[in-house]
Design a protein around this motif. Structure first.
Motif, PDB file in Angstrom:
ATOM      1  N   VAL A 136       3.543   0.825   0.819  1.00 34.52           N
ATOM      2  CA  VAL A 136       2.316   0.289   1.415  1.00 34.52           C
ATOM      3  C   VAL A 136       1.095   0.852   0.688  1.00 34.52           C
ATOM      4  N   ALA A 137       1.118   2.146   0.396  1.00 30.77           N
ATOM      5  CA  ALA A 137      -0.005   2.764  -0.314  1.00 30.77           C
ATOM      6  C   ALA A 137      -0.216   2.126  -1.686  1.00 30.77           C
ATOM      7  N   SER A 138       0.886   1.850  -2.385  1.00 32.25           N
ATOM      8  CA  SER A 138       0.766   1.228  -3.711  1.00 32.25           C
ATOM      9  C   SER A 138       0.192  -0.177  -3.611  1.00 32.25           C
ATOM     10  N   GLN A 139       0.561  -0.897  -2.544  1.00 34.76           N
ATOM     11  CA  GLN A 139       0.015  -2.240  -2.333  1.00 34.76           C
ATOM     12  C   GLN A 139      -1.491  -2.191  -2.087  1.00 34.76           C
ATOM     13  N   LEU A 140      -1.928  -1.236  -1.305  1.00 38.99           N
ATOM     14  CA  LEU A 140      -3.360  -1.092  -1.030  1.00 38.99           C
ATOM     15  C   LEU A 140      -4.117  -0.763  -2.312  1.00 38.99           C
ATOM     16  N   LYS A 141      -3.547   0.113  -3.139  1.00 41.43           N
ATOM     17  CA  LYS A 141      -4.194   0.470  -4.402  1.00 41.43           C
ATOM     18  C   LYS A 141      -4.281  -0.742  -5.320  1.00 41.43           C
ATOM     19  N   ASP A 142      -3.214  -1.541  -5.375  1.00 45.72           N
ATOM     20  CA  ASP A 142      -3.217  -2.738  -6.222  1.00 45.72           C
ATOM     21  C   ASP A 142      -4.328  -3.701  -5.831  1.00 45.72           C
ATOM     22  N   CYS A 143      -4.685  -3.704  -4.547  1.00 44.73           N
ATOM     23  CA  CYS A 143      -5.722  -4.620  -4.043  1.00 44.73           C
ATOM     24  C   CYS A 143      -7.103  -3.977  -4.027  1.00 44.73           C
ATOM     25  N   ASN A 144      -7.225  -2.821  -4.665  1.00 48.60           N
ATOM     26  CA  ASN A 144      -8.502  -2.097  -4.743  1.00 48.60           C
ATOM     27  C   ASN A 144      -9.074  -1.766  -3.364  1.00 48.60           C
ATOM     28  N   ILE A 145      -8.179  -1.462  -2.426  1.00 49.80           N
ATOM     29  CA  ILE A 145      -8.597  -1.067  -1.080  1.00 49.80           C
ATOM     30  C   ILE A 145      -8.558   0.456  -0.996  1.00 49.80           C
ATOM     31  N   LYS A 146      -9.705   1.062  -0.788  1.00 51.85           N
ATOM     32  CA  LYS A 146      -9.777   2.518  -0.641  1.00 51.85           C
ATOM     33  C   LYS A 146      -9.381   2.884   0.794  1.00 51.85           C
ATOM     34  N   PHE A 147      -8.451   3.820   0.922  1.00 54.84           N
ATOM     35  CA  PHE A 147      -7.900   4.111   2.242  1.00 54.84           C
ATOM     36  C   PHE A 147      -7.722   5.613   2.436  1.00 54.84           C
ATOM     37  N   ASP A 148      -7.535   5.990   3.702  1.00 51.96           N
ATOM     38  CA  ASP A 148      -7.220   7.370   4.063  1.00 51.96           C
ATOM     39  C   ASP A 148      -5.875   7.393   4.767  1.00 51.96           C
ATOM     40  N   ALA A 149      -5.078   8.413   4.514  1.00 45.40           N
ATOM     41  CA  ALA A 149      -3.801   8.587   5.200  1.00 45.40           C
ATOM     42  C   ALA A 149      -3.965   9.591   6.333  1.00 45.40           C
ATOM     43  N   GLN A 150      -3.394   9.249   7.485  1.00 47.38           N
ATOM     44  CA  GLN A 150      -3.408  10.157   8.632  1.00 47.38           C
ATOM     45  C   GLN A 150      -4.822  10.614   8.998  1.00 47.38           C
ATOM     46  N   GLY A 151      -5.721   9.665   9.123  1.00 47.57           N
ATOM     47  CA  GLY A 151      -7.082  10.001   9.512  1.00 47.57           C
ATOM     48  C   GLY A 151      -8.081   9.148   8.776  1.00 47.57           C
ATOM     49  N   SER A 152      -9.338   9.567   8.755  1.00 47.09           N
ATOM     50  CA  SER A 152     -10.382   8.819   8.070  1.00 47.09           C
ATOM     51  C   SER A 152     -11.456   9.769   7.576  1.00 47.09           C
ATOM     52  N   HIS A 153     -12.003   9.475   6.389  1.00 48.39           N
ATOM     53  CA  HIS A 153     -13.082  10.299   5.862  1.00 48.39           C
ATOM     54  C   HIS A 153     -14.399  10.016   6.577  1.00 48.39           C
ATOM     55  N   ILE A 154     -14.417   8.925   7.367  1.00 48.47           N
ATOM     56  CA  ILE A 154     -15.611   8.624   8.159  1.00 48.47           C
ATOM     57  C   ILE A 154     -15.523   9.399   9.464  1.00 48.47           C
ATOM     58  N   LYS A 155     -16.480  10.251   9.676  1.00 45.52           N
ATOM     59  CA  LYS A 155     -16.433  11.214  10.773  1.00 45.52           C
ATOM     60  C   LYS A 155     -16.230  10.550  12.130  1.00 45.52           C
ATOM     61  N   GLU A 156     -16.965   9.484  12.414  1.00 47.02           N
ATOM     62  CA  GLU A 156     -16.880   8.848  13.725  1.00 47.02           C
ATOM     63  C   GLU A 156     -15.481   8.320  14.004  1.00 47.02           C
ATOM     64  N   ILE A 157     -14.860   7.678  13.010  1.00 44.17           N
ATOM     65  CA  ILE A 157     -13.510   7.146  13.200  1.00 44.17           C
ATOM     66  C   ILE A 157     -12.515   8.279  13.358  1.00 44.17           C
ATOM     67  N   ASP A 158     -12.646   9.310  12.539  1.00 46.89           N
ATOM     68  CA  ASP A 158     -11.718  10.433  12.607  1.00 46.89           C
ATOM     69  C   ASP A 158     -11.790  11.131  13.971  1.00 46.89           C
ATOM     70  N   GLU A 159     -13.001  11.309  14.485  1.00 46.07           N
ATOM     71  CA  GLU A 159     -13.149  11.945  15.787  1.00 46.07           C
ATOM     72  C   GLU A 159     -12.595  11.063  16.898  1.00 46.07           C
ATOM     73  N   THR A 160     -12.750   9.752  16.737  1.00 43.53           N
ATOM     74  CA  THR A 160     -12.193   8.820  17.729  1.00 43.53           C
ATOM     75  C   THR A 160     -10.673   8.924  17.765  1.00 43.53           C
ATOM     76  N   LEU A 161     -10.055   9.018  16.594  1.00 39.55           N
ATOM     77  CA  LEU A 161      -8.596   9.087  16.533  1.00 39.55           C
ATOM     78  C   LEU A 161      -8.044  10.409  17.065  1.00 39.55           C
ATOM     79  N   ARG A 162      -8.873  11.418  17.150  1.00 39.29           N
ATOM     80  CA  ARG A 162      -8.408  12.715  17.657  1.00 39.29           C
ATOM     81  C   ARG A 162      -8.004  12.639  19.132  1.00 39.29           C
TER      82      ARG A 162
END
Length: 645
Positions: A12-38
């Motif tokens: 799945v990660a390789s597919q996302l990279k092939d489509c130029n989709i920047k992603f985070d694994a097990q969380g998010s670099h965006i503070k609001e989303i990461d805190e929400t997921l906590r």
């Protein structure tokens, strides 16, 4: 199981990279989303809970959960909605993705959320997207093959198509082209009484004249209906056309004269140059104003591979009660010309040859793609002047192709009007073409004239390319069966001197309204086909293009996704089940089609196995109840009647 799920995670990660989709694994670099997921624990403990991947693309959030086992794709309740008990959201991909996505939509400022459940591996997989709102609702979207629809350049179009269910810009453009073509055809018929073959020439000639506006060589307002010899509207348009051809350095003189002869209908038609009482102007001025407003600016100022004049040509023929098939002419849709450029892995330094170029569709697609990869203006000029070659037999279509290329900034110096089959392949090879693209005339070959078979054109094209060059041709699938004696000879000769890489069976509506079932065949030139060489045979009939009422074939909701999957399979980036792609060695006598080599390699799921056992037991019980239990004695190891005696 943990190791198996890691494989799915990595795929799945390789597919996302092939489509130029920047992603985070097990969380998010965006503070609001990461805190929400906590606070998004699947087990409802209020502790940390993270999906496999989270991506933020523009103002959209993409939440992904994956499982290795396809049986763990989604769990529904008796009411056919996603089950939201702890076990379901923990054990099933779609349920888990929905849970996390809903949590983000409800507890953060990010409200545009796609939740995607993935199960399986690169060969056998299911990808199911949902659209979420900030309440409890969700909208199930069709399963996809890849994540290309969520790439930065596609996600807004995907949202428009699937979530808003509104026409996209592409669909609006297609519909408008056809509307304009129908309208212009009616005006040409009513006010011009033109022959079918002259209609596209009038349009192409006017477009060339309009292209002189920027050089102050033409002004629409100069078309006053003057009847003085040499000063009529047609004379003024022809003067502008001559200026445009001269400015493009069209040569030699014989070629320039041939083009001028084709466009001369603008001068020779009395009806076109006479002021029409209904219009209050000449039909030529009326057409010129229409073409300027509806067509010219699309070609001149939009960076697109669409062959606008070719589309008009096809529509004119259709409205005229014909489609050019008497000459075997079937114009290739843009999505096919673009796809074939991708299949041969076209590069900016390639030299492209289309020996039956028609209105120039392949050359336009190739130029569009090559220019997008060019480094600087100098390379762009070289591509236009030195790396595109076209041959066309029909002089009217040759003129349209030349106009097409001039309007896109090409000097068309490498287009010639001649019979490709009469050329010496060794002489054509001197052009140095590394890519061949072709849609030859269809259904023209006979036992009496085998040189007109599509396979004859294919062999001649391959002979005309450089060693190692790639060629992609679109032909009727009957060409790949090679039933006639002459066609069998052509197939054997092709494999003796060149390599077949594979054949792709296309959508039966690719040439909508024509009744041809096409395939795309890809070859490598001047490298004899090794008997152990493995070819790919792909069933791409379901390409995501749909027939829409009053429009014809248009790009459907899943077309980009399906195209990416095809290219991933073709270039070996992913595997595919045999129902989509079969890899096999070939012989000349084989039918070079997916249907000939296909075998079912699907691995039954647990549910399939359980159903088969259930069906068998039900059948056995039914037979026993009818006193026919003897049917099962051999299978159970009992004595047969014959042995008992």
């Amino acid at each position: 199981m943990a190791k198996e799920e890691v494989k799915t995670d990595l795929w799945v990660a390789s597919q996302l990279k092939d489509c130029n989709i920047k992603f985070d694994a097990q969380g998010s670099h965006i503070k609001e989303i990461d805190e929400t997921l906590r606070t998004a624990s699947k087990k409802g403990t209020g502790k940390v809970g993270y999906p496999e991947y989270v991506a933020v693309i523009d103002d959209f959030v993409l939440v992904i959960e994956d499982k290795f086992n396809i049986d763990r794709q989604a769990k529904l309740t008796d009411k056919k909605v996603l089950a939201m008990d702890v076990k379901s959201i923990t054990d099933y991909a779609v349920n888990g993705a929905y849970y996390y996505g809903k949590h983000i939509a409800q507890h953060s400022s990010f409200k545009k959320v796609f939740a995607v459940g993935v199960s399986g591996d690169e060969k056998h997989h299911v990808i199911s997207p949902l659209w979420l709102d900030d309440r409890d609702g969700y909208k199930k979207l069709p399963d996809i093959e890849s994540f290309v629809s969520f790439s930065p350049q596609n996600i807004r179009e995907y949202y428009t198509r699937y979530v808003l269910e509104e026409p996209t810009d592409v669909e609006k453009t297609t519909a408008q082209i056809l509307k304009d073509a129908a309208e212009l055809h009616e005006y040409l018929r009513t006010y011009g009484t033109l022959k079918d073959q002259d209609k596209p020439l009038v349009v192409a000639g006017i477009l060339l004249a309009l292209d002189e506006i920027e050089y102050h060589g033409f002004d629409i307002n100069s078309l006053t209906g003057d009847q003085t010899q040499g000063m009529r509207d047609g004379d003024k348009l022809m003067h502008a056309i001559k200026g445009r051809l001269t400015r493009s350095n069209v040569g030699p003189d014989a070629k320039k004269d041939k083009l001028l002869v084709e466009f001369s209908v603008l001068q020779t038609s009395f009806r076109l140059n006479e002021v029409n009482d209904t219009l209050g102007k000449t039909p030529l001025k009326y057409y010129t104003e229409f073409v300027y407003d509806r067509i010219f600016r699309n070609i001149k100022y939009q960076k697109t591979s669409e062959d606008f004049i070719g589309r008009f040509y096809g529509e004119f023929m259709r409205y005229s009660g014909g489609d050019g098939q008497t000459l075997g002419i079937i114009l290739t849709p843009r999505h096919i010309t673009d796809l074939m450029c991708d299949l041969v892995d076209l590069k900016a330094n390639d030299v492209v040859l289309d020996p039956t170029c028609g209105t120039g569709g392949f050359l336009i697609s190739a130029m569009h793609k090559m220019l997008s990869m060019a480094n600087g203006e100098e390379q762009k000029r070289h591509i236009k002047k030195k790396q595109l070659y076209g041959i066309e037999l029909q002089s009217n279509m040759f003129a349209v192709a030349a106009a097409n290329m001039i309007l896109r900034g090409d000097g068309n110096s490498n287009l010639v009007c001649t019979d490709f089959l009469m050329q010496n392949p060794a002489q054509v090879q001197l052009k140095g073409a590394t890519i061949g693209l072709m849609n030859p005339p269809y259904s023209q070959g006979t036992k009496a004239d085998p040189e007109q078979y599509e396979l004859s054109f294919i062999e001649r094209l391959l002979d005309s390319l450089t060693t190692g060059a790639k060629a992609a041709v679109i032909v009727p699938q009957s060409s790949m069966t090679g039933k006639s004696k002459a066609e069998k000879v052509f197939k054997a000769s092709i494999l003796k001197n060149h390599t077949l890489e594979g054949v792709i069976t296309c959508n039966t509506n690719t040439f909508y309204g024509v009744g041809v079932n096409p395939v795309i065949a890809i070859f490598t030139a001047h490298e004899p086909h090794d008997k152990d060489h493995v070819c790919k045979f792909i069933d791409f009939r379901n390409d995501g293009h749909d027939v829409r009422a009053h429009i014809g074939l248009v790009e459907g909701d899943s077309a980009k996704d399906k195209k990416k999957h095809l290219l991933d399979v073709w270039f070996g980036r992913v595997e595919a089940p045999s129902k989509f792609c079969v890899e096999s060695t070939v012989k000349p006598d084989d039918e070079w089609l997916h249907s000939f080599y296909y075998f079912n390699d699907e691995i039954p799921t647990d549910a399939d196995f359980e159903k088969a056992i259930s069906d068998y037991l039900t059948f056995e019980f039914s037979m026993v109840m009818q006193n026919r239990e003897y049917l099962f004695e051999d299978a159970k190891g009992g004595d047969s009647d014959e042995e008992a005696e």
